[in-house]
Design a protein around this motif. Structure first.
Motif, mmCIF file in Angstrom:
data_model
loop_
_atom_site.group_PDB
_atom_site.id
_atom_site.type_symbol
_atom_site.label_atom_id
_atom_site.label_comp_id
_atom_site.label_asym_id
_atom_site.label_seq_id
_atom_site.Cartn_x
_atom_site.Cartn_y
_atom_site.Cartn_z
ATOM 1 N N ALA A 54 -2.273 -5.295 -2.049
ATOM 2 C CA ALA A 54 -2.245 -4.115 -1.183
ATOM 3 C C ALA A 54 -3.546 -3.963 -0.397
ATOM 4 O O ALA A 54 -4.597 -4.482 -0.781
ATOM 5 C CB ALA A 54 -1.985 -2.865 -2.011
ATOM 6 N N SER A 55 -3.459 -3.244 0.699
ATOM 7 C CA SER A 55 -4.635 -2.939 1.525
ATOM 8 C C SER A 55 -5.283 -1.650 1.023
ATOM 9 O O SER A 55 -4.618 -0.622 0.885
ATOM 10 C CB SER A 55 -4.225 -2.755 2.987
ATOM 11 O OG SER A 55 -3.646 -3.930 3.502
ATOM 12 N N PHE A 56 -6.583 -1.722 0.772
ATOM 13 C CA PHE A 56 -7.334 -0.545 0.347
ATOM 14 C C PHE A 56 -8.476 -0.287 1.321
ATOM 15 O O PHE A 56 -8.962 -1.203 1.996
ATOM 16 C CB PHE A 56 -7.926 -0.751 -1.049
ATOM 17 C CG PHE A 56 -6.927 -0.679 -2.163
ATOM 18 C CD1 PHE A 56 -6.533 0.549 -2.678
ATOM 19 C CD2 PHE A 56 -6.391 -1.838 -2.707
ATOM 20 C CE1 PHE A 56 -5.617 0.623 -3.714
ATOM 21 C CE2 PHE A 56 -5.468 -1.781 -3.740
ATOM 22 C CZ PHE A 56 -5.078 -0.543 -4.244
ATOM 23 N N THR B 180 -6.936 4.533 -1.510
ATOM 24 C CA THR B 180 -5.767 4.307 -0.663
ATOM 25 C C THR B 180 -6.091 4.881 0.717
ATOM 26 O O THR B 180 -6.625 5.997 0.824
ATOM 27 C CB THR B 180 -4.516 4.968 -1.253
ATOM 28 O OG1 THR B 180 -4.845 6.271 -1.723
ATOM 29 C CG2 THR B 180 -3.965 4.153 -2.396
ATOM 30 N N THR C 34 0.834 -1.199 0.000
ATOM 31 C CA THR C 34 0.000 0.000 0.000
ATOM 32 C C THR C 34 0.870 1.251 0.000
ATOM 33 O O THR C 34 0.589 2.218 -0.715
ATOM 34 C CB THR C 34 -0.912 0.015 1.242
ATOM 35 O OG1 THR C 34 -1.680 -1.193 1.275
ATOM 36 C CG2 THR C 34 -1.851 1.205 1.213
#
Length: 236
Positions: A43-45, A66, A14
Motif C-alpha cells: 500500500a501507499s503511505f 494513511t 491503501t
C-alpha cells in the motif's frame, strides 16, 4: 530520510486499509488481520514529521500515515523501504500513531521476518521453547553451529551488535543450538549473556526481553555461559 528512488505503491490497497482502520480495535478479528497483512506491504503511505519516533519501549520507529484524500503526498511503501533502509538502520514501523492507539506496530524483528520470508509473522514448530537461561543436560546430544544469514541477516547482526555496545557489552557472542526432536531438530539461538555481566538479575532479564524486539517472533533464544559452548560461540 531520503529514498534511493521514488516509490510507487498500490492505492487500491491503501483504500482497503483505510476501510479496515475504521473498524474499532475490539472488532479486528482474524479476518481483519488477514486482509490487513494481504494489503499493508504494497500500500501507499504518507510519512510524517518527524519521520522517526521513539516508541514507549524506547526503540526507533519509522512513522507511516494513511494519506489524506485529494491531497498530494510523497509515497512510502513498506515492501520497498525494508531493503532500502529499514533493515540496515534498525527501524520498526508504526502506522497512524497520532490516533493515540496506532493502527499497527511492526517491530524490527517483524521487518527482518518480512525480509527473510516475505511475511511479517511466521508459524513454525522448528524453534525450541523460549527460555532466559539455558542448560544442556550431560547426556543430551545437540548440534551447535552459527546461525546462517537466512536466520540472522548481516544487517541484523550489525544492529544487534550496536544494541549490545550501547549497553557497554563489547564481547557479545552468539551460537545456534539444534536439538533432536523426533526425526527433526528444534532450533534455539544462544547468547553468551549471563546475569554476571549485568548489575543484577532484574537488569539481565530486562535486557534479554529487549532482544526479542530485534528477532522474528517465532524465534527462540536463551543465554548460556560461554564456557559451555566454547569456540562455537562467535562474535555477533
Amino acid at each position: 530520510m531520503t529514498e534511493k528512488e521514488p516509490y510507487y505503491g498500490d492505492l487500491e490497497k491503501t483504500t482497503i486499509l483505510n476501510e479496515l482502520f475504521k473498524v474499532e480495535g475490539e472488532l479486528r478479528d482474524e479476518n481483519w488481520r488477514a486482509q490487513f497483512f494481504e494489503n499493508v506491504a504494497d500500500a501507499s503511505f504518507a510519512c510524517s514529521d518527524p519521520q522517526i519516533i521513539s516508541g514507549p519501549d524506547g526503540f526507533p520507529y519509522f512513522v507511516l500515515n494513511t494519506p489524506e484524500p485529494n491531497k498530494q503526498f510523497q509515497c512510502y511503501v513498506i515492501k520497498n523501504m525494508i531493503p532500502d533502509f529499514l533493515l540496515e538502520q534498525g527501524f520498526g514501523v508504526v502506522i497512524n500513531p497520532e490516533k493515540g492507539n496506532p493502527d499497527w506496530v511492526f517491530s524490527y524483528g517483524d521487518i527482518v521476518n518480512y525480509h527473510l520470508r516475505n511475511e511479517f509473522y511466521t508459524k513454525s514448530d522448528n524453534w525450541d521453547m523460549q527460555k532466559s537461561d539455558e542448560v544442556i543436560a550431560e547426556e543430551e546430544k545437540v548440534l551447535v553451529g552459527q546461525p546462517s544469514e537466512y536466520i540472522i541477516p548481516v544487517q541484523t547482526r550489525a544492529i544487534l551488535r550496536m544494541f549490545f555496545e550501547s549497553l557497554q557489552i563489547s564481547d557479545a557472542k552468539i551460537a545456534l543450538l539444534n536439538r533432536p526432536k523426533g526425526e527433526e531438530f528444534s532450533q534455539q539461538l544462544v547468547f553468551n549473556l549471563t546475569p554476571d555481566k549485568f548489575k543484577d538479575r532484574e537488569h539481565f532479564n530486562t535486557i534479554m526481553a529487549y532482544v526479542a524486539w530485534f528477532l522474528p517472533k517465532h524465534y527462540s533464544y536463551a543465554s548460556m555461559d560461554e564456557s559451555t559452548l566454547g569456540s562455537n560461540f562467535l562474535p555477533i
